[in-house]
Design a protein around this motif. Sequence first.
Motif, PDB file in Angstrom:
ATOM      1  N   PHE A  21       0.832  -1.200   0.000  1.00 25.62           N
ATOM      2  CA  PHE A  21       0.000   0.000   0.000  1.00 25.62           C
ATOM      3  C   PHE A  21       0.875   1.263   0.000  1.00 25.62           C
ATOM      4  N   MET A  22       1.859   1.311   0.882  1.00 18.73           N
ATOM      5  CA  MET A  22       2.732   2.493   0.971  1.00 18.73           C
ATOM      6  C   MET A  22       3.594   2.630  -0.276  1.00 18.73           C
ATOM      7  N   ARG A  23       4.030   1.507  -0.823  1.00 16.36           N
ATOM      8  CA  ARG A  23       4.835   1.574  -2.044  1.00 16.36           C
ATOM      9  C   ARG A  23       4.020   2.153  -3.201  1.00 16.36           C
ATOM     10  N   LEU A  24       2.766   1.698  -3.326  1.00 19.49           N
ATOM     11  CA  LEU A  24       1.906   2.210  -4.396  1.00 19.49           C
ATOM     12  C   LEU A  24       1.667   3.715  -4.221  1.00 19.49           C
ATOM     13  N   LYS A  25       1.431   4.109  -2.988  1.00 17.80           N
ATOM     14  CA  LYS A  25       1.168   5.518  -2.714  1.00 17.80           C
ATOM     15  C   LYS A  25       2.339   6.401  -3.125  1.00 17.80           C
ATOM     16  N   ASN A  26       3.556   5.890  -2.992  1.00 12.84           N
ATOM     17  CA  ASN A  26       4.756   6.690  -3.248  1.00 12.84           C
ATOM     18  C   ASN A  26       5.304   6.541  -4.668  1.00 12.84           C
ATOM     19  N   LEU A  27       4.614   5.779  -5.523  1.00 14.61           N
ATOM     20  CA  LEU A  27       5.062   5.658  -6.912  1.00 14.61           C
ATOM     21  C   LEU A  27       4.885   6.994  -7.638  1.00 14.61           C
ATOM     22  N   PRO A  28       5.724   7.269  -8.643  1.00 13.85           N
ATOM     23  CA  PRO A  28       5.609   8.539  -9.375  1.00 13.85           C
ATOM     24  C   PRO A  28       4.311   8.617 -10.177  1.00 13.85           C
ATOM     25  N   VAL A  29       3.754   9.832 -10.263  1.00 17.70           N
ATOM     26  CA  VAL A  29       2.528  10.053 -11.021  1.00 17.70           C
ATOM     27  C   VAL A  29       2.436  11.527 -11.377  1.00 17.70           C
ATOM     28  N   HIS A  30       1.957  11.815 -12.577  1.00 16.36           N
ATOM     29  CA  HIS A  30       1.788  13.210 -12.990  1.00 16.36           C
ATOM     30  C   HIS A  30       0.576  13.809 -12.276  1.00 16.36           C
ATOM     31  N   ARG A  31       0.657  15.090 -11.961  1.00 16.81           N
ATOM     32  CA  ARG A  31      -0.397  15.755 -11.187  1.00 16.81           C
ATOM     33  C   ARG A  31      -1.768  15.652 -11.857  1.00 16.81           C
ATOM     34  N   SER A  32      -1.826  15.703 -13.193  1.00 13.45           N
ATOM     35  CA  SER A  32      -3.109  15.654 -13.891  1.00 13.45           C
ATOM     36  C   SER A  32      -3.792  14.311 -13.674  1.00 13.45           C
ATOM     37  N   SER A  37     -21.927  -9.636  15.168  1.00 13.62           N
ATOM     38  CA  SER A  37     -22.548  -9.360  13.868  1.00 13.62           C
ATOM     39  C   SER A  37     -22.062  -8.011  13.342  1.00 13.62           C
ATOM     40  N   LEU A  38     -21.875  -7.055  14.247  1.00  8.27           N
ATOM     41  CA  LEU A  38     -21.309  -5.763  13.848  1.00  8.27           C
ATOM     42  C   LEU A  38     -19.849  -5.902  13.437  1.00  8.27           C
ATOM     43  N   VAL A  39     -19.115  -6.766  14.127  1.00  9.32           N
ATOM     44  CA  VAL A  39     -17.722  -7.019  13.735  1.00  9.32           C
ATOM     45  C   VAL A  39     -17.672  -7.591  12.317  1.00  9.32           C
ATOM     46  N   GLY A  40     -18.607  -8.500  12.010  1.00  9.32           N
ATOM     47  CA  GLY A  40     -18.662  -9.070  10.659  1.00  9.32           C
ATOM     48  C   GLY A  40     -18.938  -8.020   9.606  1.00  9.32           C
ATOM     49  N   ILE A  41     -19.913  -7.138   9.882  1.00 10.20           N
ATOM     50  CA  ILE A  41     -20.214  -6.056   8.946  1.00 10.20           C
ATOM     51  C   ILE A  41     -19.009  -5.135   8.807  1.00 10.20           C
ATOM     52  N   ALA A  42     -18.388  -4.791   9.942  1.00  6.60           N
ATOM     53  CA  ALA A  42     -17.224  -3.894   9.916  1.00  6.60           C
ATOM     54  C   ALA A  42     -16.077  -4.510   9.123  1.00  6.60           C
ATOM     55  N   GLY A  43     -15.928  -5.834   9.230  1.00 10.35           N
ATOM     56  CA  GLY A  43     -14.870  -6.494   8.467  1.00 10.35           C
ATOM     57  C   GLY A  43     -15.098  -6.381   6.973  1.00 10.35           C
ATOM     58  N   SER A  44     -16.316  -6.731   6.527  1.00  9.74           N
ATOM     59  CA  SER A  44     -16.645  -6.625   5.104  1.00  9.74           C
ATOM     60  C   SER A  44     -16.499  -5.189   4.612  1.00  9.74           C
ATOM     61  N   TYR A  45     -17.003  -4.266   5.402  1.00  9.58           N
ATOM     62  CA  TYR A  45     -16.981  -2.847   5.033  1.00  9.58           C
ATOM     63  C   TYR A  45     -15.555  -2.302   5.038  1.00  9.58           C
ATOM     64  N   GLY A  46     -14.770  -2.703   6.041  1.00  9.43           N
ATOM     65  CA  GLY A  46     -13.398  -2.195   6.159  1.00  9.43           C
ATOM     66  C   GLY A  46     -12.492  -2.648   5.030  1.00  9.43           C
ATOM     67  N   VAL A  47     -12.550  -3.935   4.680  1.00  6.78           N
ATOM     68  CA  VAL A  47     -11.686  -4.406   3.596  1.00  6.78           C
ATOM     69  C   VAL A  47     -12.125  -3.807   2.261  1.00  6.78           C
ATOM     70  N   ALA A  48     -13.441  -3.536   2.137  1.00  6.75           N
ATOM     71  CA  ALA A  48     -13.933  -2.886   0.921  1.00  6.75           C
ATOM     72  C   ALA A  48     -13.358  -1.476   0.806  1.00  6.75           C
ATOM     73  N   TRP A  49     -13.330  -0.756   1.912  1.00 12.90           N
ATOM     74  CA  TRP A  49     -12.781   0.604   1.908  1.00 12.90           C
ATOM     75  C   TRP A  49     -11.285   0.575   1.596  1.00 12.90           C
ATOM     76  N   PHE A  50     -10.566  -0.361   2.209  1.00 11.20           N
ATOM     77  CA  PHE A  50      -9.128  -0.491   1.938  1.00 11.20           C
ATOM     78  C   PHE A  50      -8.896  -0.783   0.456  1.00 11.20           C
ATOM     79  N   GLY A  51      -9.733  -1.654  -0.113  1.00  5.56           N
ATOM     80  CA  GLY A  51      -9.582  -1.989  -1.527  1.00  5.56           C
ATOM     81  C   GLY A  51      -9.757  -0.793  -2.428  1.00  5.56           C
ATOM     82  N   ILE A  52     -10.733   0.053  -2.129  1.00  4.22           N
ATOM     83  CA  ILE A  52     -10.955   1.255  -2.938  1.00  4.22           C
ATOM     84  C   ILE A  52      -9.772   2.210  -2.835  1.00  4.22           C
ATOM     85  N   ARG A  53      -9.241   2.351  -1.618  1.00  4.12           N
ATOM     86  CA  ARG A  53      -8.114   3.279  -1.457  1.00  4.12           C
ATOM     87  C   ARG A  53      -6.878   2.780  -2.217  1.00  4.12           C
ATOM     88  N   VAL A  54      -6.617   1.493  -2.145  1.00  3.67           N
ATOM     89  CA  VAL A  54      -5.474   0.930  -2.878  1.00  3.67           C
ATOM     90  C   VAL A  54      -5.667   1.097  -4.383  1.00  3.67           C
TER      91      VAL A  54
END
Length: 826
Positions: free
Chosen positions: A87-98, A158-175
């Motif tokens: 994740f950190m490596r991808l974030k720091n890869l070069p990219v043009h501002r546009s 049950s909330l932990v289960g929802i949070a798990g599904s939701y959390g990994v989904a959010w991480f996936g979008i950010r990556v």
Amino acid sequence: MRTWNANFASVGRRFTRIFAPLATLLLLTAGCALAQPAGENAEAGGEAALKLPDLSSVSFLGVDGHRLLLIGLLFCVFGLGFGMAIFMRLKNLPVHRSMREISELIYETCKTYLITQGKFLMLLWVFIAVIISVYFGWLKPVPGKSVALTLPIILLFSLVGIAGSYGVAWFGIRVNTFANSRTAFASLPGKPYPVYQIPLEAGMSIGMMLISVELLIMLFILLFIPGDYAGPCFIGFAIGESLGAAALRIAGGIFTKIADIGSDLMKIVFKIKEDDARNPGVIADCTGDNAGDSVGPSADGFETYGVTGVALITFILLGVKDPSIQVQLLVWIFVMRIMMLVSSALAYFINGAIAKARYANADKMNFETPLTSLVWLTSIVSIIATYIVSSIIIPNLGGDTSQWWKLASIISCGTLAGALIPELVKVFTSVDSRHVNEVVTSAKEGGASLGILSGFVAGNFSAYWLGLAMVSLMSIAYFFSGMGLGVAATMIAAPVFAFGLVAFGFLGMGPVTIAVDSYGPVTDNAQSVYELSMIEAVPNVKAEIKKDFNIDVNFERAKDLLEENDGAGNTFKATAKPVLIGTAVVGATTMIFSIIMALTNGLTTNVEKLSLLHAPFFLGLITGGAMIYWFTGASTQAVTTGAYRAVEFIKANIKLDSAEKASVADSKKVVEICTRYAQKGMFNIFLAVFFGTLTFAFVEPFFFIGYLISIAIFGLYQAIFMANAGAAWDNAKKIVETKLKQKGTPLHDATVIGDTVGDPFKDTSSVAMNPVIKFTTLFGLLAVELAVSLTRDQGVGFTHILAICFFAVSVFFVYRSFYGMRISSE
């Protein structure tokens, strides 16, 4: 944003109007039941009453089982670190501002979508929480335990289960929104290897993080929750993650295809290029790529991995009599899970070194080749490790020193399927396959009509071959299960356990399966980011990039590479779908067995009702097909109506002459349209499925067993057919665009139409079958026990009255899923 909140509030009001009387009905039901003598009610608490044996009672390699699994926590931390490092490596890869600006805009719209869906999920959870509270709080409390303690535990997890599904989904979008712009920028020198490497790294980051989080939560329950309460924790966790996956998968699938169709049809209407910056639907399409092809699969994968594990744990505790053998099998399964995490990472590094040596300096490469080798290498490494670890952990099972290799062989059937099924899928979906080229050939003379028919052929043939492949591997597992497993492990219905292990083996390459699936949305987005950035129009951009990044730019070659890589992404998105649906169906077998065990008192009574001679069972087999075909139509209708509104808005607001790119406001409006119809569609579908499950469980228990078997079988073949037909149409369009270079021609128009037909096939209806089957089966565990309890205490007439009431509610939402979603009704 105000409009989204208004829409959300509208959904909430509708929810409350329906929820309040239903909750009242269920509470009255509970009151009636409580007024009766408890009878056998106190003796059974369902799967939540299962008690884990003492893991420290058996030693492995001189270490007790509890301490051995504690070491496994370190491997979970390793997996989390692996994911974060990439994740950190991808974030720091070069990219043009546009390009970075576009990817950040995509992320912002994705973030808004996820926040909206999170609120919607909590509404659905409240509804589930009422049912759980009625069931475990009043009607069937866990025997010998305080309701004040067990009920909050189940609700919390049950909330932990929802949070798990939701959390990994959010991480996936950010990556993915880091990776899409970095991939687009990496294409500028005209070399293919970086264009392949970055999406795969992003996918592997998601895969390792997803599996590590799932395993960490389950190990926490296993190791640190007292054995008496572990059952409620596992059930609550499984229900939560299943709810999260179903909601995110269905809503995401509707959202992404509304946006995709709305954007694609503009190419025909206005003769504009792919991802034209003036098209306000393109940003929504990019958001949809993440909502449907990243959020959905991430949540789905998380839930699949967890529910399959819970099903196996439940089987071991129900079907194995000897506590020491229970410990052996539980520890073995979790050690195997840890091993699979390690083997996936090892195969990734080995394959990466080979791919780098072959392609790092190459001017051309087949993007599918290193992805294929990664899948096969992971399968081989996992199978070898399975035999080695099994020989060490369970060298003697119930006095039988041969069971270790038989159990390893059963798991290996599933692991082999994880590699074999993608190969079969490519026969029908790859840009190099004869089936996909047949779609193109048909469309050359027959236009969209014949092209669509050829896609139907590809989908139907794929269902035949994939179905036979699954049956063959399950038959091999059945053969091994008959070699003394039931005797050695004092196990009831050993073949059912074998089928559960096949599903477990399907997930043996979990991180890699998720990685190649996540490859697709990054490659799709990268192509869009390139066009939307309008980097070619930036003044002196070549000199600027040369100065800042020391890169010599080749724009034409970059666009060709991104388009070719998108074709590979389409293919490998398609390969992951049958793996997940196959896991759902095979794993459902184990969960259905849990219901059968409860209904037959451990296969001692009522076994004759599991027969076609028992009319309710046979009628249930027929009913399941009806539900699957309705679901297909309802999800497609939501896409159709939403896409109509999106096209209507885009056509009215696109500015081809007076603007270089669409306004951010117009783009967000399209995202808003997609979100609104995704939620409306999901709302109808969820409540129809929910009350349908209650209905059929209350009709008659063995009717419900037939129904569950039916939705699994019908769903399997419907999903395979739709997924592969859709992928064939998608890649036929890609052939016309990349190989034939015929964009803007009648042939291209014909394949675009085929692609838009295939969009809800492959990314809405088919992929959502998986969580729907598992949610129905898992929730059915509660529903059928509730029905049996009420029948015993109140009589069959009362139960059937409730069934009629639930059916009326379910049919109302079935009706509403079309008549309330019609274009003319807007």
